[in-house]
Design an enzyme around this catalytic site. Structure first.
Site, short mmCIF file in Angstrom:
data_model
loop_
_atom_site.label_atom_id
_atom_site.label_comp_id
_atom_site.label_asym_id
_atom_site.label_seq_id
_atom_site.Cartn_x
_atom_site.Cartn_y
_atom_site.Cartn_z
N LYS A 154 16.71 94.15 88.80
CA LYS A 154 16.44 92.66 89.14
C LYS A 154 15.83 92.18 89.90
O LYS A 154 15.56 91.09 90.19
CB LYS A 154 17.82 91.76 88.81
CG LYS A 154 17.70 90.64 88.90
CD LYS A 154 18.44 90.10 89.52
CE LYS A 154 19.98 90.62 90.35
NZ LYS A 154 20.41 89.56 92.00
N LYS A 190 16.08 88.66 102.64
CA LYS A 190 17.01 89.36 101.83
C LYS A 190 16.00 90.57 100.81
O LYS A 190 16.59 91.50 100.52
CB LYS A 190 17.62 88.45 101.16
CG LYS A 190 18.71 89.82 100.29
CD LYS A 190 19.40 90.71 100.49
CE LYS A 190 20.21 91.25 99.43
NZ LYS A 190 21.33 92.45 100.05
N THR A 247 22.06 87.95 95.74
CA THR A 247 20.58 87.68 95.61
C THR A 247 19.66 87.57 94.20
O THR A 247 19.53 87.65 93.50
CB THR A 247 20.48 89.58 95.87
OG1 THR A 247 20.87 89.78 96.85
CG2 THR A 247 18.56 89.64 95.81
#
Length: 290
Positions: free
Chosen positions: A238, A169, A93
């Site tokens: 993040k 995603k 990711t």
């Protein structure tokens, strides 16, 4: 197929093991070599470098962040130095802008690149039941079907530009935490008025909100089972920072995103970095005096 896996954390270890179980020839590399020991004992080949792991048919990267992916791709003895026909399948990711740069760099080196991040926690990876979001050349997606069948239950092609998979995603991860946030707020309201969290979760998941995220995270929230983390709060932060950057670039207001980020930060400040990302509920509870 001959498949290399780079990154043997909570997700990568399950992915690698299922590749081997499916009968593919497995090569592994990890920054900490000790994390490869168990797989090597089970028959995997230990690569000496990312480049060596990229000399088969496919090399999978499953790493924590942009910097780690850049290091194994562009660094000394990185994937691009292999000059290999292997398809680099990025399952991390990471920022869509990095994915665009990776695609261009692979094309310039005469190599092939596909973005295929996944939905599923480590237990899902271990069970070989991941959902795979793939974007890139259709022929590369087709060529990687044996890999996808070994590790997942379904592949969702979402576009011909690799960064589109990472946009989906990141958006999905935002929606997971939005569900956790709303569940945590509603559970706090119920608990302050005498409704047991487990009862609240049962009612909601058996009536209005029966999807996997609500069921999995509703149970975690009701039990306050935030350790050990399946997906840590710093990784969640993040991802939300990546969503924020994408939203800024796209000129898309996302007011709820700010609430989620602040609650992640608050929970981490109070509880530590080893907290599951769903532990943002602890900040909601604290604000409610619970």
């Amino acid at each position: 197929m001959e498949i290399g896996v780079i990154g043997l954390g909570h997700m990568g270890i399950g992915i690698a093991r299922n590749i081997a179980k499916a009968g593919h020839r497995l090569t592994v590399w990890n920054r900490d070599p000790a994390k490869a020991d168990a797989l090597v004992a089970e028959g995997a080949v230990r690569a000496a470098s990312p480049a060596e792991a990229a000399r088969g048919d496919v090399v999978v990267t499953m790493l924590a962040n942009d910097a780690a992916v850049e290091a194994v791709t562009f660094g000394e003895k990185g994937i691009l130095t292999a000059k290999s026909p292997a398809i680099h399948v990025s399952m991390s990711t990471i920022a869509p802008t990095l994915v665009t740069r990776l695609d261009a760099a692979h094309r310039e080196a005469g190599m092939r690149f596909l973005s295929a991040p996944v939905f599923g926690r480590p237990d899902v990876a271990a069970a070989g039941a991941l959902n795979i979001v793939a974007a890139g050349d259709a022929d590369l997606i087709a060529a990687c079907q044996p890999l996808f069948e070994a590790i997942g239950q379904r592949v969702f092609p979402v576009g011909d530009r690799p960064e589109q998979a990472n946009i989906v995603k990141l958006s999905g991860n935002f929606m997971i935490l939005a569900a956790v946030e709303s569940f945590a707020e509603a559970m706090a309201l119920g608990e302050k008025n005498g409704v047991a969290p487990a009862t609240f979760v049962e009612v909601m998941t058996e009536t209005l909100f029966g999807g996997r995220s609500h069921r999995v995270y509703g149970e975690i929230l009701a039990e306050q089972r935030f350790r050990p983390a399946g997906f840590t709060a710093p990784l969640g932060l993040k991802d939300m920072n990546l969503v924020s950057a994408l939203a800024n670039d796209s000129r898309v207001p996302m007011p709820l995103l700010g609430v989620i980020r602040d609650h992640l930060l608050s929970a981490m400040a109070r509880e530590g970095e080893d907290l599951d990302w769903s532990g943002l509920a602890l900040a909601v509870r604290a604000d409610a005096g619970l």
